[in-house]
Design an enzyme around this catalytic site. Sequence first.
Site, PDB file in Angstrom:
ATOM      1  N   HIS A 101       0.827  -1.204   0.000  1.00  0.00           N
ATOM      2  CA  HIS A 101       0.000   0.000   0.000  1.00  0.00           C
ATOM      3  C   HIS A 101       0.868   1.263   0.000  1.00  0.00           C
ATOM      4  CE1 HIS A 101      -3.013  -2.903   1.463  1.00  0.00           C
ATOM      5  NE2 HIS A 101      -3.894  -2.080   0.923  1.00  0.00           N
ATOM      6  N   ASP A 148      -4.594  -5.201  -8.433  1.00  0.00           N
ATOM      7  CA  ASP A 148      -4.851  -4.609  -7.128  1.00  0.00           C
ATOM      8  C   ASP A 148      -4.995  -3.106  -7.353  1.00  0.00           C
ATOM      9  OD1 ASP A 148      -5.207  -4.319  -4.420  1.00  0.00           O
ATOM     10  OD2 ASP A 148      -3.312  -5.243  -3.833  1.00  0.00           O
TER      11      ASP A 148
END
Length: 443
Positions: A301, A372
């Site tokens: 992330h 993603d």
Amino acid sequence: MSRNSNKKAISFLKGMIIFLIGIVVGLLLLTAILNIGDKKEATSDHTINNIDQVESDVANRTTEATQQITTEAYSEQPATEAPAATPDDAAAPVDQNADPDVEAILDKMSLHEKVCQLFVVTPEALTGYAQVTEFGDTSKQSFDQYPVGGIAYFSQNLESNEQTKAMLTGIQNYAKEKSGFPILLTVDEEGGTVARCAEKLNVPKIESMYNYKDQGTEKAYENSSTIAKYLKDLGFNMDCAPVADTWSNPSNTVIGKRAYSDNYQQTAELVGSAVKGYEDNGIISCLKHFPGHGNTAEDSHTSTATTDKSIDQLRTEEYLPFQSGINSGCDVVMVGHITVTSISNDPATVSKDIVTGELRGKLGFNGVVITDALNMGAIANKYSSSGELAIKCIEAGDDMLLMINDFKSAEAAVEEAVKNGTISEERINESVRRILKLKLSMK
């Protein structure tokens, strides 16, 4: 007559003789070839031998007076075969597995509509609003302009069961009315710490499967069935779950107990059952995060996440749960931003070696590959623009691009890439076919 004039006359005569001999030889060869062609039983080798014989006969018929001139002026050329005729039915190969319903829709779509199908965005990205909790006129107008392939919802979009149902029903009905097929409405609902609906709505609360791992495959099926039933009741048709990563690195905090197990084989068994639980109850499942995020120490992330495992190690360890899920009927696989240093220096999301070579080639996955979230630090910071990143993903083999930072500029960049030849329209069609096939198969 002068000596020079005699020479010119002799040269002219020689030229005429050579010319006439050439005509005779040509006519004889043509006659011989036509006669041979009439004999259907003759083989190619036999034909060539006959031509050689004709040439020999012609040479023998040449008079001694002209033989010297012929030798000096004529060099024999090898015979060439005419190209074989192409059968009518071989002109354009036909894909016997093509879905006529998919092809009928695809044929009517513009390039803009096709490219929009590749994007899964938040309702905020679609409308430009800071927070979206209903489907209204702005959402309709935005969808008219950008008929995206899917919308991803988070807890900020969910206020109550009734509000969620109304919002999702609104966009789904409108999408079907406008395009003739469904839109993917997805959410992260893994159970445990990642459960957007369970955070806000009146639905069953399921703990992380890791806590139930020793209860076996029946429990995995039961838990995913429970989640699938309430998601379908709310109006969702896809869940970004199950997590197919194995928590093999104790230092890994981004996955941790989101994984089903810390044992590869056990993860594979539980994930396979979870996929069946989703699919049996009308929810599209999505295995994540290929090629495996459980061994990394970093959080993708925020920064680059790497693994130094060899391809052989991945195929006997990390890949097992993904293969199990695929074998159980999973239609979507999410590729993570994990850099596998033994394969590529790029994150898996933009690595053709991983997406096309490993996931499609080695694991045999023919369904929809989704990235993603492309606004994550491990990938977004590597490229100068969303357009550049989108093109890299498509070139790698991804079908759907999740939550790219500026999806409208990315969509425009992909269209331009098709128009200037960087990406072929057939490459876009390839992904749209998979997406449409998935959508038309939904219960």
